[in-house]
Design an enzyme around this catalytic site. Structure first.
Site, PDB file in Angstrom:
ATOM      1  N   ASN A  12       0.809  -1.226   0.000  1.00  0.00           N
ATOM      2  CA  ASN A  12       0.000   0.000   0.000  1.00  0.00           C
ATOM      3  C   ASN A  12       0.844   1.278   0.000  1.00  0.00           C
ATOM      4  O   ASN A  12       0.301   2.370  -0.004  1.00  0.00           O
ATOM      5  CB  ASN A  12      -0.931  -0.004   1.220  1.00  0.00           C
ATOM      6  CG  ASN A  12      -0.169  -0.051   2.534  1.00  0.00           C
ATOM      7  OD1 ASN A  12       1.027  -0.328   2.555  1.00  0.00           O
ATOM      8  ND2 ASN A  12      -0.847   0.206   3.623  1.00  0.00           N
ATOM      9  N   LYS A  13       2.157   1.150   0.020  1.00  0.00           N
ATOM     10  CA  LYS A  13       2.999   2.347   0.140  1.00  0.00           C
ATOM     11  C   LYS A  13       3.232   2.999  -1.227  1.00  0.00           C
ATOM     12  O   LYS A  13       2.745   2.525  -2.244  1.00  0.00           O
ATOM     13  CB  LYS A  13       4.324   1.974   0.822  1.00  0.00           C
ATOM     14  CG  LYS A  13       4.148   1.494   2.279  1.00  0.00           C
ATOM     15  CD  LYS A  13       3.486   2.533   3.159  1.00  0.00           C
ATOM     16  CE  LYS A  13       3.731   2.347   4.642  1.00  0.00           C
ATOM     17  NZ  LYS A  13       3.093   1.181   5.267  1.00  0.00           N
ATOM     18  N   ILE A  14       4.013   4.074  -1.249  1.00  0.00           N
ATOM     19  CA  ILE A  14       4.158   4.891  -2.470  1.00  0.00           C
ATOM     20  C   ILE A  14       4.809   4.097  -3.597  1.00  0.00           C
ATOM     21  O   ILE A  14       4.426   4.227  -4.760  1.00  0.00           O
ATOM     22  CB  ILE A  14       4.895   6.212  -2.158  1.00  0.00           C
ATOM     23  CG1 ILE A  14       4.817   7.173  -3.338  1.00  0.00           C
ATOM     24  CG2 ILE A  14       6.328   5.996  -1.751  1.00  0.00           C
ATOM     25  CD1 ILE A  14       4.125   8.462  -3.024  1.00  0.00           C
TER      26      ILE A  14
END
Ligand SMILES: *Cc1c(COP(=O)(O)O)cnc(C)c1O
Length: 380
Positions: A191-193
């Site tokens: 879910n991170k960048i």
């Protein structure tokens, strides 16, 4: 018929990831060693453009754990941490058997309040202990008050472990987040960048510390023909397959940051003429956020019909649009409620009224339109 789900923040591949995975297959480096790991670490070091050393690991949680070990945190120690954060910032304190002390946020960056931080340090010293480390967090990609916090940390000679899990690509006064800690970490969770499917990295200031990290992350094997151990080791390495995804993701990192920032702009203009909704934004030009997640504060005394955060959340949920309350402060969590807490009720009121909205770099125009329609129907 329900429409397809709009995610808060989902993986967004750049296109070249599979080439690097294929290279790993072709060379049969299917394990925690290989070219992809070396190159991914190198790409990150270049991106941060500072005199630092990056070691890829299995997660940011593992990186924080090893970071505390590098800072020599032991069972009798106290470690200070921002309360408004994800549990993974704090749990490694308990892995080490140490005691967390929680600090409130300030309203400008939603991160560590310098006043509450100094109160906590002074009070802990009065009780006979110097805190062993301060865990700082750049929440949702927004840099914390870097200068103020560093001044306090240096005044009391306490090292900073910078949890930059959400802030790859953010910067403060032109310097990249992930280079402000004595030790720093990134996350590459799904879910991170950017993502490696699951993974993290630890940033250290010397080659020697990098060697130490590699030693601890690979079961602490002494130099011997047999398996010989004189220290407690961990299995925290990143796989060469995952690192291949990371190499591909690094090629699109800046593009993805621009798209996340465009999502923030989208919400700013959407809520410009809607009363009772404030889009969280960085305080001034010194702060550059990757806007990993765009979040809003809802003031039900100002919104149409007194609509509150929970009504908005349920309405979006109904329209199959994912959104999420802000992190629940750690000092309010059943696991942590008996540990010391310093501050007012800023983080509590942020939790009470805050909501993170779909912020991915891969959201389509029609998805944005669905989000916009949903909000306008409810609030204008
Ligand atoms: C995601 C996250 C972590 C944990 O990262 P993992 O790679 O999933 O272990 C830690 N701290 C913060 C603030 C995070 O958002």
């Amino acid at each position: 018929m329900t429409e397809p789900k709009i995610w808060l923040s989902s993986p967004h591949m750049g296109g070249s990831e599979l080439n690097y995975i294929n290279e790993a297959f072709d060379s049969n480096w299917i394990g925690p060693f290989g070219q992809n790991i070396k190159e991914f670490e190198h790409d990150l070091e270049e991106y941060l453009s500072a005199a630092i050393f990056v070691t890829a690991l299995s997660s940011a949680t593992a990186a924080i754990h090893l970071g505390l070990i590098l800072l020599n945190v032991r069972p009798s120690d106290v470690v200070i941490c921002q309360s408004l954060t994800f549990a993974a910032s704090v749990n490694p304190i308990l892995y080490q058997g140490a005691t967390p002390v929680f600090i409130d946020s300030e309203p400008e960056t939603w991160n560590l309040c310098p006043i509450a931080l100094e109160n906590a340090i002074v009070d802990t010293i009065h009780k006979g202990q110097i805190p062993k480390a301060i865990i700082t967090v750049h929440l949702y990609g927004a840099p914390y008050k870097i200068d103020e916090i560093r001044t306090i940390a240096d005044k009391y000679n306490i090292p900073i472990l910078e949890d930059s899990a959400e802030a790859l690509g953010s910067s403060y006064k032109g310097r990249k987040c992930g280079t402000f800690g004595d030790v720093s970490v990134f996350s590459f969770n799904g879910n991170k960048i950017i993502t490696t499917s699951g993974g993290g990295a630890i940033i250290t200031s010397s080659h020697q510390l990098k060697k130490k990290v590699q030693f601890l992350a690979s079961q602490a094997k002494d130099e011997a023909p047999h398996y010989q151990h004189s220290e407690l080791g961990y299995n925290y390495q990143m796989s060469n397959i995952c690192a291949g995804i990371g190499r591909g993701q690094m090629k699109v990192l800046d593009k993805h940051i621009a798209l996340r920032r465009a999502m923030h702009d989208f919400y700013v203009s959407l809520f410009k003429n809607i009363s009772g909704i404030t889009v969280f934004s960085t305080p001034n030009q010194d702060y550059f956020s990757n806007y990993w997640l765009t979040s809003i504060l809802v003031d039900p005394t100002e919104t149409k019909n007194g609509i509150d955060k929970e009504t908005i959340r349920l309405t979006l949920l109904d329209a199959n649009i994912e959104c999420r309350p802000l992190w629940k402060p750690m000092h309010l969590q059943p696991l942590y409620e008996n540990y010391p807490y310093y501050g007012e009720k800023i983080s509590e009121s942020l939790f009470e009224n805050g909501l993170s909205l779909p912020s991915g770099s891969n959201l389509t125009d029609s998805e944005k339109e669905r989000i916009q329609t949903c909000f306008l129907k409810l609030l204008s």
